[in-house]
Enzyme design. Sequence first.
Site, PDB file in Angstrom:
ATOM      1  N   HIS A  62       0.818  -1.219   0.000  1.00 43.38           N
ATOM      2  CA  HIS A  62       0.000   0.000   0.000  1.00 43.38           C
ATOM      3  C   HIS A  62       0.852   1.269   0.000  1.00 43.38           C
ATOM      4  O   HIS A  62       1.894   1.342   0.646  1.00 43.38           O
ATOM      5  CB  HIS A  62      -1.040  -0.009   1.117  1.00 43.38           C
ATOM      6  CG  HIS A  62      -0.548   0.053   2.531  1.00 43.38           C
ATOM      7  ND1 HIS A  62      -0.369   1.234   3.189  1.00 43.38           N
ATOM      8  CD2 HIS A  62      -0.242  -0.921   3.424  1.00 43.38           C
ATOM      9  CE1 HIS A  62       0.026   0.991   4.434  1.00 43.38           C
ATOM     10  NE2 HIS A  62       0.127  -0.310   4.603  1.00 43.38           N
ATOM     11  N   ASP A 165       5.744   1.821   6.895  1.00 44.77           N
ATOM     12  CA  ASP A 165       4.413   1.254   6.681  1.00 44.77           C
ATOM     13  C   ASP A 165       3.690   2.142   5.659  1.00 44.77           C
ATOM     14  O   ASP A 165       3.137   3.161   6.031  1.00 44.77           O
ATOM     15  CB  ASP A 165       3.679   1.202   8.023  1.00 44.77           C
ATOM     16  CG  ASP A 165       2.252   0.700   7.920  1.00 44.77           C
ATOM     17  OD1 ASP A 165       1.872   0.204   6.855  1.00 44.77           O
ATOM     18  OD2 ASP A 165       1.523   0.816   8.918  1.00 44.77           O
ATOM     19  N   GLU A 195      -5.230   1.728   2.372  1.00 50.52           N
ATOM     20  CA  GLU A 195      -5.153   0.557   3.261  1.00 50.52           C
ATOM     21  C   GLU A 195      -5.428   0.953   4.699  1.00 50.52           C
ATOM     22  O   GLU A 195      -6.127   0.261   5.434  1.00 50.52           O
ATOM     23  CB  GLU A 195      -3.765  -0.095   3.141  1.00 50.52           C
ATOM     24  CG  GLU A 195      -3.650  -1.462   3.844  1.00 50.52           C
ATOM     25  CD  GLU A 195      -3.144  -1.392   5.281  1.00 50.52           C
ATOM     26  OE1 GLU A 195      -3.075  -2.456   5.910  1.00 50.52           O
ATOM     27  OE2 GLU A 195      -2.849  -0.287   5.806  1.00 50.52           O
ATOM     28  N   GLU A 196      -4.853   2.086   5.093  1.00 52.44           N
ATOM     29  CA  GLU A 196      -4.893   2.476   6.513  1.00 52.44           C
ATOM     30  C   GLU A 196      -6.300   2.832   6.991  1.00 52.44           C
ATOM     31  O   GLU A 196      -6.532   2.949   8.184  1.00 52.44           O
ATOM     32  CB  GLU A 196      -3.939   3.655   6.762  1.00 52.44           C
ATOM     33  CG  GLU A 196      -2.465   3.350   6.503  1.00 52.44           C
ATOM     34  CD  GLU A 196      -1.837   2.417   7.532  1.00 52.44           C
ATOM     35  OE1 GLU A 196      -2.543   1.981   8.456  1.00 52.44           O
ATOM     36  OE2 GLU A 196      -0.648   2.113   7.383  1.00 52.44           O
ATOM     37  N   ASP A 218       3.884  -6.068   3.590  1.00 54.02           N
ATOM     38  CA  ASP A 218       3.610  -4.980   4.532  1.00 54.02           C
ATOM     39  C   ASP A 218       4.535  -5.134   5.736  1.00 54.02           C
ATOM     40  O   ASP A 218       5.257  -6.122   5.841  1.00 54.02           O
ATOM     41  CB  ASP A 218       2.128  -5.024   4.955  1.00 54.02           C
ATOM     42  CG  ASP A 218       1.583  -3.659   5.362  1.00 54.02           C
ATOM     43  OD1 ASP A 218       2.359  -2.790   5.785  1.00 54.02           O
ATOM     44  OD2 ASP A 218       0.353  -3.473   5.271  1.00 54.02           O
ATOM     45  N   HIS A 304       3.455   3.103  13.019  1.00 55.61           N
ATOM     46  CA  HIS A 304       2.533   4.242  13.155  1.00 55.61           C
ATOM     47  C   HIS A 304       3.098   5.330  14.064  1.00 55.61           C
ATOM     48  O   HIS A 304       2.334   6.092  14.660  1.00 55.61           O
ATOM     49  CB  HIS A 304       1.131   3.807  13.618  1.00 55.61           C
ATOM     50  CG  HIS A 304       0.363   3.107  12.516  1.00 55.61           C
ATOM     51  ND1 HIS A 304      -1.008   3.032  12.479  1.00 55.61           N
ATOM     52  CD2 HIS A 304       0.793   2.463  11.413  1.00 55.61           C
ATOM     53  CE1 HIS A 304      -1.381   2.371  11.404  1.00 55.61           C
ATOM     54  NE2 HIS A 304      -0.290   1.998  10.740  1.00 55.61           N
TER      55      HIS A 304
HETATM   56 CO    CO Z   1      -0.341   0.754   8.897  1.00 58.86          CO
HETATM   57 ZN    ZN Z   2       0.702  -1.211   6.421  1.00 65.54          ZN
END
Ligand code: CO
Ligand code: ZN
Length: 333
Positions: A62, A165, A195-196, A218, A304
Amino acid sequence: MELAKRLCDTYGPAGREGAVRELIKAEIKDYCTDIAVDRLGNLIAYIPAKRKNAEKIMLCAHMDEIGLIVTYVDKKGFLRFTNIGGIFTERILYERVIFENGVIGVIGVETKPETPKQPRMDNMYIDIGAKNREEAEAMVRIGDIAAFSQNAMVLKKRLLAKALDDRIGCYCLIETMRKMKSHKDDLYFVFTVQEEVGLRGARTGAYAISPTYALAIDVTDTGDTPESSKMAVSIGSGVAIKVKDSGFISNPVVKENLVSYAQEADIPYQLEILEHGTTDAAMIQVVKQGVLSGVLSIPTRYIHSTNELCDLSDIDATVQLLLQVCKKGLSPS
Ligand code: CO
Ligand code: ZN
């Protein structure tokens, strides 16, 4: 690592992946037969098999990252916000953010005594240096989205960056396209959006392609920092082959193929069970009549946050295993 660093540093919260998409498109256009962008914004690169009756394999990562969206501007020019994707408030306090138009801000928090130790998002604000509402509104509008502002750097054999990420997954796919010498099946390299915020790009991507097999690339969590939860994944110990996460159970044939390819080619690997979180594969697996799916994960600390950390050797192992998948396919042997 210049390309990996550039990918991480680029602005691209969910729904605003344009700059990342343009960067990737320029890097891969010479390595595929066809390249397209679907209506949701996924970038889909196609490399056909040279044989008839090949299977379709979708390999995806992603492009989007988490972010903050402006909900309200107060009289003094402070911006209130809500989340785009999974924000842990304690991981973002006093960090710098950047808006798509280049405006920079810092995340602050109310200091009244009742403010919880772990602040809620509605206790927090973005300070863009404006002295009042009017000045702030000339810089940023309601609905503008900020990403973290951070420069990637290599620490010895490790990469420290925001948005590993999942730009590092995008990087692994690009490297695979460039290094691939032979491939068995019809390959679709898909760089997904959103995606998030709920695996949204993966859904339209998989629906259009209707692949037999899919792998998502990922990041995953680790259990290798002081007093961390018991998780048998660590950075520097190889590509993580996912068995299960909170939204997904790997297809056993796909998973076993990945394990035996890693063993045969001497690629370091580890098995992953992630108790909280999921990836694009969770969505792809249930599209149309089902897709036989697996996940390759790059073990990453501080996911994150504005400073995620992974090991370069795991990136290499992920690319090596992807090259094996391209060469051998994912069908039962
Ligand atoms: Co993420
Ligand atoms: Zn991810």
